[in-house]
Write an enzyme that holds these catalytic residues in place. Structure first.
Site, mmCIF file in Angstrom:
data_model
loop_
_atom_site.group_PDB
_atom_site.id
_atom_site.type_symbol
_atom_site.label_atom_id
_atom_site.label_comp_id
_atom_site.label_asym_id
_atom_site.label_seq_id
_atom_site.Cartn_x
_atom_site.Cartn_y
_atom_site.Cartn_z
ATOM 1 N N GLU A 36 3.122 18.052 5.363
ATOM 2 C CA GLU A 36 2.362 19.095 4.659
ATOM 3 C C GLU A 36 1.580 19.919 5.682
ATOM 4 O OE1 GLU A 36 1.836 20.560 1.543
ATOM 5 O OE2 GLU A 36 0.529 21.766 2.824
ATOM 6 N N HIS A 54 2.679 21.989 -20.499
ATOM 7 C CA HIS A 54 3.576 22.652 -21.450
ATOM 8 C C HIS A 54 4.548 21.640 -22.035
ATOM 9 C CE1 HIS A 54 2.330 26.654 -20.279
ATOM 10 N NE2 HIS A 54 2.625 26.431 -19.018
ATOM 11 N N ARG A 317 2.861 32.322 -8.061
ATOM 12 C CA ARG A 317 4.041 31.623 -8.577
ATOM 13 C C ARG A 317 5.198 31.860 -7.602
ATOM 14 N NH1 ARG A 317 1.868 35.062 -12.210
ATOM 15 N NH2 ARG A 317 1.047 34.331 -14.220
ATOM 16 N N CYS A 408 -24.841 21.127 -12.130
ATOM 17 C CA CYS A 408 -24.024 21.914 -13.080
ATOM 18 C C CYS A 408 -22.899 21.057 -13.642
ATOM 19 C CB CYS A 408 -23.386 23.117 -12.389
ATOM 20 S SG CYS A 408 -24.523 24.286 -11.682
ATOM 21 N N CYS A 443 -23.532 27.489 -10.785
ATOM 22 C CA CYS A 443 -24.236 27.968 -9.574
ATOM 23 C C CYS A 443 -23.328 27.950 -8.351
ATOM 24 C CB CYS A 443 -25.533 27.201 -9.337
ATOM 25 S SG CYS A 443 -25.385 25.726 -8.313
HETATM 26 C C1 LIG Z 1 -1.223 31.579 -12.066
HETATM 27 C C2 LIG Z 1 -0.360 30.361 -12.281
HETATM 28 C C3 LIG Z 1 -0.437 29.668 -13.474
HETATM 29 C C4 LIG Z 1 0.358 28.538 -13.681
HETATM 30 N N1 LIG Z 1 0.184 27.805 -14.813
HETATM 31 C C5 LIG Z 1 0.873 26.660 -14.982
HETATM 32 C C6 LIG Z 1 0.633 25.852 -16.113
HETATM 33 O O1 LIG Z 1 -0.241 26.140 -16.930
HETATM 34 N N2 LIG Z 1 1.388 24.728 -16.269
HETATM 35 C C7 LIG Z 1 2.360 24.373 -15.385
HETATM 36 O O2 LIG Z 1 3.039 23.370 -15.602
HETATM 37 N N3 LIG Z 1 2.566 25.102 -14.263
HETATM 38 C C8 LIG Z 1 1.842 26.225 -14.044
HETATM 39 N N4 LIG Z 1 2.040 26.974 -12.924
HETATM 40 C C9 LIG Z 1 3.074 26.576 -11.983
HETATM 41 C C10 LIG Z 1 2.675 25.430 -11.095
HETATM 42 O O3 LIG Z 1 1.366 25.602 -10.604
HETATM 43 C C11 LIG Z 1 3.687 25.363 -9.957
HETATM 44 O O4 LIG Z 1 4.999 25.345 -10.485
HETATM 45 C C12 LIG Z 1 3.496 24.134 -9.104
HETATM 46 O O5 LIG Z 1 2.169 24.035 -8.666
HETATM 47 C C13 LIG Z 1 4.441 24.197 -7.923
HETATM 48 O O6 LIG Z 1 4.213 23.076 -7.129
HETATM 49 P P1 LIG Z 1 4.945 22.906 -5.755
HETATM 50 O O7 LIG Z 1 4.615 21.558 -5.255
HETATM 51 O O8 LIG Z 1 6.378 23.283 -5.904
HETATM 52 O O9 LIG Z 1 4.346 24.059 -4.820
HETATM 53 P P2 LIG Z 1 2.982 24.092 -3.983
HETATM 54 O O10 LIG Z 1 1.850 23.527 -4.715
HETATM 55 O O11 LIG Z 1 2.832 25.500 -3.490
HETATM 56 O O12 LIG Z 1 3.288 23.125 -2.760
HETATM 57 C C14 LIG Z 1 4.114 23.471 -1.697
HETATM 58 C C15 LIG Z 1 3.492 22.920 -0.444
HETATM 59 O O13 LIG Z 1 4.387 23.107 0.650
HETATM 60 C C16 LIG Z 1 3.620 23.322 1.813
HETATM 61 N N5 LIG Z 1 4.465 23.976 2.802
HETATM 62 C C17 LIG Z 1 5.028 25.212 2.735
HETATM 63 N N6 LIG Z 1 5.727 25.453 3.860
HETATM 64 C C18 LIG Z 1 5.617 24.362 4.648
HETATM 65 C C19 LIG Z 1 6.129 24.019 5.940
HETATM 66 N N7 LIG Z 1 6.906 24.855 6.629
HETATM 67 N N8 LIG Z 1 5.809 22.811 6.443
HETATM 68 C C20 LIG Z 1 5.022 21.935 5.759
HETATM 69 N N9 LIG Z 1 4.511 22.224 4.526
HETATM 70 C C21 LIG Z 1 4.811 23.409 3.988
HETATM 71 C C22 LIG Z 1 2.482 24.210 1.311
HETATM 72 O O14 LIG Z 1 1.374 24.130 2.188
HETATM 73 C C23 LIG Z 1 2.196 23.630 -0.060
HETATM 74 O O15 LIG Z 1 1.151 22.692 -0.053
HETATM 75 C C24 LIG Z 1 1.267 28.120 -12.684
HETATM 76 C C25 LIG Z 1 1.333 28.810 -11.480
HETATM 77 C C26 LIG Z 1 0.512 29.910 -11.266
HETATM 78 C C27 LIG Z 1 0.537 30.603 -9.951
#
Ligand SMILES: Cc1cc2nc3c(=O)[nH]c(=O)nc-3n(C[C@H](O)[C@H](O)[C@H](O)COP(=O)(O)OP(=O)(O)OC[C@H]3O[C@@H](n4cnc5c(N)ncnc54)[C@H](O)[C@@H]3O)c2cc1C
Length: 491
Positions: A36, A54, A317, A408, A443
């Site tokens: 990470e 969801h 996203r 808070c 706060c």
């Molecule tokens: C505004 C918004 C609202 C949302 N609402 C919902 C909701 O209500 N319900 C729901 O289920 N989902 C929701 N989502 C979607 C959800 O948040 C994401 O689908 C989910 O967090 C994706 O997780 P992830 O682990 O794929 O990505 P991330 O959390 O982005 O994790 C990817 C990780 O990879 C690491 N990384 C990237 N490149 C490298 C590299 N080269 N080397 C090492 N590490 C690296 C990054 O640092 C990061 O920590 C929402 C998203 C957004 C933006």
């Protein structure tokens, strides 16, 4: 694992998806490492979303996303109860404001049924206003979806990571993957990282917004990530009585639209916007975004926009040019890509992890004799269950749970102490907030900031190169270290 040694699996990315995959892998006797780039788990999109669990009623039927959200919802609902992730099954009302939206509701009910939710029903206008008396004038009817819930996204990621660590998975924070080259048959993947080389037999790409870049490093070229920013406004806890359900708009082509939702911390959220960007790091809130949210809020719940704002934030996203998740195995490369997990990844995370394990097996990884992970109980930072300061038994056993630091959010010294210990200690103020809520209140840390910083400074060595071990004082309501020896490397 020494320099010359080879991991069975390397997972790139410790968001909610990467951590769920790591937890799944910890059930098997394989050596896995999570790489990470950030200094904590859940620092990417997973920390800034709308926090809705969801049920998948409105997904496009027949897609992988629809299947995994539906299954993930069931898995995460059960898991949350087991490990203590705050969840409130408040249900959703999808509100129609004009004739076109009204006409869409029966179609959406049919779609919900096709997605396995026969229980959704149309709520007529009089009942709607009885159930949501503060709704703005002009609502015509709503589709009720009982299953939609609100959840704590931070505890979810932390719970997955804690169990993965307890199960023997190695986590290397502050370790960015910068290149991948093919190795020999014994170690097909040679990864260049900011923390030195890592060799692995199988690779999982859960890099979120960077998943397409990693995919290209593997010689694939199936998709491009376009970050779609979602801005949100957090309203003060005094606004909480204004809303009883998640209030959804009728969705459009561009997404689920702007909603109003309670949070498990007792606030109310308004958002998110949807704006395609080119900058993959632009999580700034904007005047235009906030103003557009207030315009929506004025119509949805006029009393809400007169309440005080506690914070604004934005998340990105990982949208792509495709409508579905970009989740596929490349068995010949011993590689699984978990890209394009746009707006449902929190809900689907556990099902994605199960699916990825299956794809790894197709690539030749032996995953037999899975065992249940050693149980953990996460600290409760939600309002639906008693918080430590409310529990006489806990305060009597350890007075630190009676000493409030963040007034808070009612966060005690005991909770802060626990969050600075355990198997996955907080190393930054933001990490401490995600574990305890300290500084997240009205706060915004003005009152408790100095004390919280001092506690953090006392527990984290200034160079930030600590080895992440507990000094023995952690425990109590904190994640219970259990099971196999923990190997956590923090740079
Ligand atoms: C505004 C918004 C609202 C949302 N609402 C919902 C909701 O209500 N319900 C729901 O289920 N989902 C929701 N989502 C979607 C959800 O948040 C994401 O689908 C989910 O967090 C994706 O997780 P992830 O682990 O794929 O990505 P991330 O959390 O982005 O994790 C990817 C990780 O990879 C690491 N990384 C990237 N490149 C490298 C590299 N080269 N080397 C090492 N590490 C690296 C990054 O640092 C990061 O920590 C929402 C998203 C957004 C933006």
């Amino acid at each position: 694992v020494g320099d010359g040694e080879v991991f069975d699996v390397a997972v790139i990315g410790a968001g909610v998806v990467g951590c769920a995959i790591a937890r799944e892998l910890s059930r098997y006797p394989v050596r896995a490492v999570v790489l990470e780039a950030a200094d904590d788990v859940g620092e990417g999109t997973s920390k800034a979303n709308t926090a809705i669990l969801h049920c998948g009623f409105d997904a496009a039927p027949g897609t992988l996303e629809s299947r995994l959200v539906r299954h993930g919802y069931r898995l995460l609902t059960a898991y949350a109860a087991q490990v203590g992730i705050p969840v409130e099954p408040v249900g959703a009302l999808m509100v129609a404001w004009d004739a076109e939206q009204l006409a869409a509701l029966p179609r959406l009910a049919v779609k919900a049924a096709a997605n396995g939710y026969p229980g959704s029903r149309i709520v007529e206008r009089p009942e709607l206003y009885l159930r949501e008396p503060h709704l703005g004038p002009g609502a015509l009817a709503a589709l009720e979806v009982l299953g939609e819930s609100v959840i704590c996204p931070w505890t979810t990621t932390l719970a997955f990571a804690t169990q993965a660590l307890n199960g023997g998975v190695e986590l290397r924070l502050g370790t960015r993957v910068t290149g991948i080259t093919p190795g020999g048959p014994a170690a097909p993947h040679e990864l260049a990282t900011s923390g030195g080389p890592v060799r692995a037999r199988h690779l999982v790409n859960a890099a979120g917004l960077a998943a397409d870049e990693i995919d290209r490093m593997l010689g694939c070229d199936g998709f491009t990530v376009t970050p779609r920013r979602g801005e949100l406004v957090v309203f003060d806890k005094l606004a909480r009585p204004l809303v009883n359900h998640i209030l959804l708009p009728v969705p459009t082509e561009r997404g689920k639209g702007v909603l109003v939702a309670p949070t498990v911390y007792g606030n109310v959220l308004l958002g998110p916007t949807a704006e395609d960007l080119t900058d993959r790091a632009d999580t700034g809130s904007t005047r235009q975004g906030t103003e557009s949210l207030f315009r929506h809020g004025e119509r949805l719940l006029p009393a809400l926009v007169r309440e005080e704002v506690t914070a604004v934030y934005a998340g990105l996203r990982a949208a792509t040019e495709h409508a579905d998740y970009q989740l596929r195995g490349h068995p010949e490369k011993r590689y699984v890509c978990v890209g394009g997990i746009r707006s449902t990844g929190l809900s689907a995370s556990m099902a994605i992890a199960e699916h990825v394990a299956g794809l790894l097996v197709e690539g030749g990884l032996g995953l037999r004799e899975g065992r249940d992970p050693a149980p953990v109980r996460m600290p409760n930072i939600g309002e639906a269950m008693p918080r430590p300061y409310q529990r006489d038994d806990l305060v009597a056993a350890d007075p630190e749970y009676g000493r409030i630091v963040c007034h808070c959010e009612r966060v005690t010294r005991g909770e802060l102490r626990d969050a600075l210990g355990g198997v996955l200690p907080a190393r930054t103020l933001a990490g401490l907030s995600r574990r305890t809520r300290a500084g997240n209140g009205r706060c915004q840390g003005f009152h408790c900031g100095a004390e919280v910083r001092a506690l953090l400074a006392g527990r984290v060595d200034p160079a930030g190169t600590g080895d992440g071990t507990d000094d023995g004082r952690g425990g109590g309501a904190g994640p219970a270290p259990a099971g196999d020896p923990v190997r956590s490397v923090t740079r």
